[in-house]
Structures are given as structure tokens and as C-alpha cells.
Design a protein around this motif. Sequence first.
Motif, PDB file in Angstrom:
ATOM      1  N   SER A   1      14.227  -2.896  -8.295  1.00 29.02           N
ATOM      2  CA  SER A   1      14.467  -2.399  -6.941  1.00 29.02           C
ATOM      3  C   SER A   1      15.895  -1.870  -6.811  1.00 29.02           C
ATOM      4  O   SER A   1      16.124  -0.810  -6.209  1.00 29.02           O
ATOM      5  N   ASN A   2      16.860  -2.595  -7.370  1.00 27.80           N
ATOM      6  CA  ASN A   2      18.256  -2.143  -7.313  1.00 27.80           C
ATOM      7  C   ASN A   2      18.448  -0.826  -8.059  1.00 27.80           C
ATOM      8  O   ASN A   2      19.181   0.058  -7.605  1.00 27.80           O
ATOM      9  N   LEU A   3      17.793  -0.672  -9.202  1.00 22.43           N
ATOM     10  CA  LEU A   3      17.884   0.579  -9.949  1.00 22.43           C
ATOM     11  C   LEU A   3      17.201   1.712  -9.189  1.00 22.43           C
ATOM     12  O   LEU A   3      17.691   2.851  -9.171  1.00 22.43           O
ATOM     13  N   TRP A   4      16.089   1.420  -8.540  1.00 17.16           N
ATOM     14  CA  TRP A   4      15.338   2.424  -7.770  1.00 17.16           C
ATOM     15  C   TRP A   4      16.191   2.965  -6.628  1.00 17.16           C
ATOM     16  O   TRP A   4      16.278   4.178  -6.430  1.00 17.16           O
ATOM     17  N   ILE A   5      16.829   2.066  -5.879  1.00 20.73           N
ATOM     18  CA  ILE A   5      17.526   2.471  -4.663  1.00 20.73           C
ATOM     19  C   ILE A   5      18.932   2.986  -4.944  1.00 20.73           C
ATOM     20  O   ILE A   5      19.360   4.003  -4.393  1.00 20.73           O
ATOM     21  N   GLN A   6      19.678   2.303  -5.829  1.00 23.16           N
ATOM     22  CA  GLN A   6      21.077   2.671  -6.009  1.00 23.16           C
ATOM     23  C   GLN A   6      21.515   2.851  -7.457  1.00 23.16           C
ATOM     24  O   GLN A   6      22.683   3.140  -7.728  1.00 23.16           O
ATOM     25  N   GLY A   7      20.576   2.707  -8.401  1.00 21.51           N
ATOM     26  CA  GLY A   7      20.911   2.970  -9.797  1.00 21.51           C
ATOM     27  C   GLY A   7      21.891   1.990 -10.396  1.00 21.51           C
ATOM     28  O   GLY A   7      22.642   2.348 -11.312  1.00 21.51           O
TER      29      GLY A   7
ATOM     30  N   LEU B   1       0.806  -1.217   0.000  1.00 17.55           N
ATOM     31  CA  LEU B   1       0.000   0.000   0.000  1.00 17.55           C
ATOM     32  C   LEU B   1       0.842   1.271   0.000  1.00 17.55           C
ATOM     33  O   LEU B   1       0.299   2.375  -0.054  1.00 17.55           O
ATOM     34  N   LEU B   2       2.159   1.141   0.057  1.00 14.33           N
ATOM     35  CA  LEU B   2       3.008   2.340   0.149  1.00 14.33           C
ATOM     36  C   LEU B   2       2.988   3.138  -1.151  1.00 14.33           C
ATOM     37  O   LEU B   2       2.689   4.321  -1.170  1.00 14.33           O
ATOM     38  N   CYS B   3       3.380   2.495  -2.250  1.00 18.80           N
ATOM     39  CA  CYS B   3       3.312   3.102  -3.587  1.00 18.80           C
ATOM     40  C   CYS B   3       3.939   4.485  -3.657  1.00 18.80           C
ATOM     41  O   CYS B   3       3.303   5.446  -4.138  1.00 18.80           O
ATOM     42  N   PRO B   4       5.179   4.671  -3.204  1.00 17.87           N
ATOM     43  CA  PRO B   4       5.805   5.993  -3.319  1.00 17.87           C
ATOM     44  C   PRO B   4       6.159   6.287  -4.773  1.00 17.87           C
ATOM     45  O   PRO B   4       6.334   5.368  -5.571  1.00 17.87           O
ATOM     46  N   PRO B   5       6.237   7.571  -5.143  1.00 20.25           N
ATOM     47  CA  PRO B   5       6.643   7.894  -6.514  1.00 20.25           C
ATOM     48  C   PRO B   5       8.096   7.496  -6.746  1.00 20.25           C
ATOM     49  O   PRO B   5       8.930   7.572  -5.826  1.00 20.25           O
ATOM     50  N   LYS B   6       8.409   7.068  -7.964  1.00 20.74           N
ATOM     51  CA  LYS B   6       9.780   6.705  -8.283  1.00 20.74           C
ATOM     52  C   LYS B   6      10.676   7.928  -8.165  1.00 20.74           C
ATOM     53  O   LYS B   6      10.370   8.986  -8.731  1.00 20.74           O
ATOM     54  N   PRO B   7      11.789   7.827  -7.437  1.00 18.41           N
ATOM     55  CA  PRO B   7      12.656   9.000  -7.272  1.00 18.41           C
ATOM     56  C   PRO B   7      13.301   9.413  -8.585  1.00 18.41           C
ATOM     57  O   PRO B   7      13.557   8.582  -9.457  1.00 18.41           O
ATOM     58  N   LEU B   8      13.563  10.706  -8.723  1.00 20.75           N
ATOM     59  CA  LEU B   8      14.210  11.207  -9.927  1.00 20.75           C
ATOM     60  C   LEU B   8      15.631  10.675 -10.050  1.00 20.75           C
ATOM     61  O   LEU B   8      16.138  10.467 -11.153  1.00 20.75           O
ATOM     62  N   LYS B   9      16.283  10.448  -8.904  1.00 26.59           N
ATOM     63  CA  LYS B   9      17.585   9.811  -8.898  1.00 26.59           C
ATOM     64  C   LYS B   9      17.665   8.881  -7.696  1.00 26.59           C
ATOM     65  O   LYS B   9      16.983   9.105  -6.687  1.00 26.59           O
ATOM     66  N   PRO B  10      18.458   7.822  -7.795  1.00 24.81           N
ATOM     67  CA  PRO B  10      18.518   6.848  -6.707  1.00 24.81           C
ATOM     68  C   PRO B  10      18.918   7.503  -5.384  1.00 24.81           C
ATOM     69  O   PRO B  10      19.918   8.244  -5.327  1.00 24.81           O
ATOM     70  N   PRO B  11      18.173   7.246  -4.307  1.00 26.15           N
ATOM     71  CA  PRO B  11      18.481   7.884  -3.025  1.00 26.15           C
ATOM     72  C   PRO B  11      19.653   7.270  -2.281  1.00 26.15           C
ATOM     73  O   PRO B  11      20.195   7.884  -1.363  1.00 26.15           O
ATOM     74  N   GLY B  12      20.055   6.054  -2.660  1.00 28.71           N
ATOM     75  CA  GLY B  12      21.040   5.331  -1.862  1.00 28.71           C
ATOM     76  C   GLY B  12      20.345   4.549  -0.770  1.00 28.71           C
ATOM     77  O   GLY B  12      19.233   4.903  -0.329  1.00 28.71           O
ATOM     78  N   PHE B  13      20.995   3.483  -0.319  1.00 26.18           N
ATOM     79  CA  PHE B  13      20.309   2.551   0.564  1.00 26.18           C
ATOM     80  C   PHE B  13      19.893   3.176   1.885  1.00 26.18           C
ATOM     81  O   PHE B  13      18.757   2.998   2.332  1.00 26.18           O
ATOM     82  N   PHE B  14      20.761   3.920   2.553  1.00 28.41           N
ATOM     83  CA  PHE B  14      20.440   4.366   3.906  1.00 28.41           C
ATOM     84  C   PHE B  14      19.438   5.511   3.925  1.00 28.41           C
ATOM     85  O   PHE B  14      18.651   5.629   4.864  1.00 28.41           O
ATOM     86  N   ARG B  15      19.434   6.330   2.907  1.00 24.65           N
ATOM     87  CA  ARG B  15      18.380   7.335   2.817  1.00 24.65           C
ATOM     88  C   ARG B  15      17.042   6.653   2.561  1.00 24.65           C
ATOM     89  O   ARG B  15      16.010   7.047   3.112  1.00 24.65           O
ATOM     90  N   TRP B  16      17.058   5.612   1.723  1.00 25.66           N
ATOM     91  CA  TRP B  16      15.823   4.874   1.457  1.00 25.66           C
ATOM     92  C   TRP B  16      15.332   4.143   2.695  1.00 25.66           C
ATOM     93  O   TRP B  16      14.143   4.168   3.027  1.00 25.66           O
TER      94      TRP B  16
END
Length: 406
Positions: A285-291, A72-87
Motif C-alpha cells: 500500500s505504501n509503495l502504491w500510494i507514495q512509492g 470491490l474497488l480493484c483499481p488498476p495499479k498506477p504507473l507511478k505513485p499518485p501521492g496521498f492526497f490525490r489518492w
Amino acid sequence: MHIHRAPWIFSGIGPAVADGAVVVANGRILASGPFRHLKTFYGGASVRVWDHEGAALVPGAVNAHTHLDFSLLCPPKPLKPPGFFRWVSGMFEAKKQLTPSRRREAQDVGRAHAWQAGTLCLANVINPPLDRDLKVSGLPHEYQFVELLGFHCRHLQEVFSGEEVAHTAFVSLAAHSLYATSWNLVVQAKAWCRSRGLPFSIHVAEHLPEVHFVRHGTGACRLLLESLGRWDATWRPLGASSVRTLQLLGVLDSRTLMVHMVHVNDEDWDRVARSGAAVCFCPRSNLWIQGRMPNIEAALKRGIPCGLGTDSRASNEDLNLFREAATVLEAEPSIDPAAVLRMATLGGARALGLASSIGHLGPGASTPFLAVSIGGSFSVESDLAEAIIHQAAQERLAWVGTGTAD
């Protein structure tokens, strides 16, 4: 008995068949192959032939790793990967909202989305405390992994309650990772699974801070554990990579499922291949978080059993596994599309120990399966597989064999 005829059959266990058919009786597949042969052998006045014009018959997808709690979270895809710890800091906040009723709603929504997108089976990772009212429903097959967390814990009993399990629908155990689960727990959980002949799952080499921590015991992972009060001051690293560490701990074998595997060198890929362990890639998921994409081709070249997973809606746009496969084709054009399609079906079934009944259209497999609209003509299997992946990614598909009528 029913015969399902289509321009193409992609069984997953042999070459694609033009003008093929799948024979079904009592919810099981008896055979698949050329229509003219099967019609001669199985045909009769009481046998109905169903024509799936303009379609390919394909096994349902097997999602080898997801977390339905976050559907149910469904956050918008980030414009650039946030990195693991920010995510992950956002994940800590999201977890606070996961009441038992919210988890049930999220899991139901996730299963419905997965089914609509052609998923027959998924491996759902759930976290204690377990909800006794959490029912597994909505998909023909679901594998439940109870995920263990606690780097400061020494014994399995501290995080895993037999009483909870006795009242909950579950199958096996997973350790979160070598930086979030104590190595004592990893070894004990694997032993628990091994004694029962069950698969064991763990996130491995997902991000660079993990790789650094496992080898050196310092960095962002340690700071996070200390801030959470979960650091074990007596722990010492082995000075090895994540894969090598699991090998030294005696965890790697043919019933181990290693998830993500992004930061892996050739030496470690060779170790995985020798161990017989399976890998589940979650590329979006890997591209989303760390590109960054995992080296899927390195695993396939070594004959490592490979499946695909969507991970959760906290780091993915949807739970459509065929879109995961389409991402692999886009990022790794040198990989045979037929191999990618098998990863999305038979590969996941093998990783979960379910290949006798799902992931293919061979004798003994259960229904339902998919009719994917493809159109056009194909002279080679790779072109057919690519068309199936892209059409299924757009949900141009229908389930076959969901009831007694077909």
C-alpha cells in the motif's frame, strides 16, 4: 486424534523441523516436532497419519490491518505513485457508493479472497454508522475495529454509539490518525480500549503531510480539514513527531497497534521499542500510494512486535498477505526470511492479542493450518522460509484441519 506428517514444519515458535509432524485432536494442536518422536508418543491403532508430501506445514496468515469495505474497488495499479492526497480524493468518491448492501458484498468478497490466499485471521477496520445486519463470517477468526473519525469532535459519544455496538458484531476501537481524529477522541478511545484490555489501532506516520501537520499544524492536512468543515480552531500542535505526540498523549503501550510507520526516525523507533507497542506494516500500500517502503529492519532490530497487513483493495492488488511478505523480501534482502514469515503469522497474532490460539503450530493453537507446496531440499531455515513465502504468494497451498475428517 490425527498426526500430520510433512518434510518440514515451520511452527513459528521454534526452529523449523525436518521430517516433522503436527498432532491434532478436536480442532486443537497438541504438539509439533520430529515425526519419529511424536509417532512414538501419540501413535496407536486409532491414530491416523496424514502424509503431506512435498509440503511444509505452516500457520495460517494473520492480516493485522485491512478495510474489507473496499474489496470491490480493484483499481488498476498506477504507473507511478499518485501521492496521498490525490489518492484520498478518489477515496472520497468511492465511499459515496458504499451502501449497506454494497459493504456486505465487499466484505464477503474480501474474506473469500483472503481465505483462498491462506489467511486464517484478519483485522477488519469498519466505519460508523454500523450496519446491524453486517455479519462476520467466512473466516475462522476476524477482529473488528470500529474506526473513529472527526477532527472537530471533542467527545467519544459524538462518533461512537453504544446502542449501535450492542447490535453489531465488533471487538475494539481504532482512531484513524492524528490528522483525521481529534486528539481528545484518540485519548478517550484508547482509554475505552485500555479499560477493557483490548488492542487499539491507529494509522501513524503514513505520509509526510501528516508528519508536518502533527508537528506544525499547517500544510495539506489542515487545508483538507478546513475544506471539509472539520477544522478545530482551538487546537494546537505539540511541536513533536507523530510517535512522540502519541507518547505525550499517553496512548503508547503494549496494546497499541501502530499501522504503516513509514516516516519514522531512530529516536522514535527507540520510543516504540520502550513502549512495547506493536507495528503493522503495509508495504505494498505504501509503495502504491507514495512509492516508499517503511524501515522494517529498524523495527525488527529493536525487537518491536511486528505484523503485516494488506490495507485495502483501494491501494493494493489483492489481499494475499504472503505477497506482502514477498515484497518485503524483494525490497529488504538483508532481512531474514524466517523473521518475515513470522511477521505474517505469529507477529500479527501477537499484535491482536490472539497468540495463544493462532499464528503458530504450538500446543493449544487451533486448526486449520496450511500445507504449502515447496519441493526441493533445504539446509537452512532462511531458505525454507523464503520458499514458503514465494510458493504461498502464488497460492500453492491447501488448508489442513478444516473438518472432522482431518
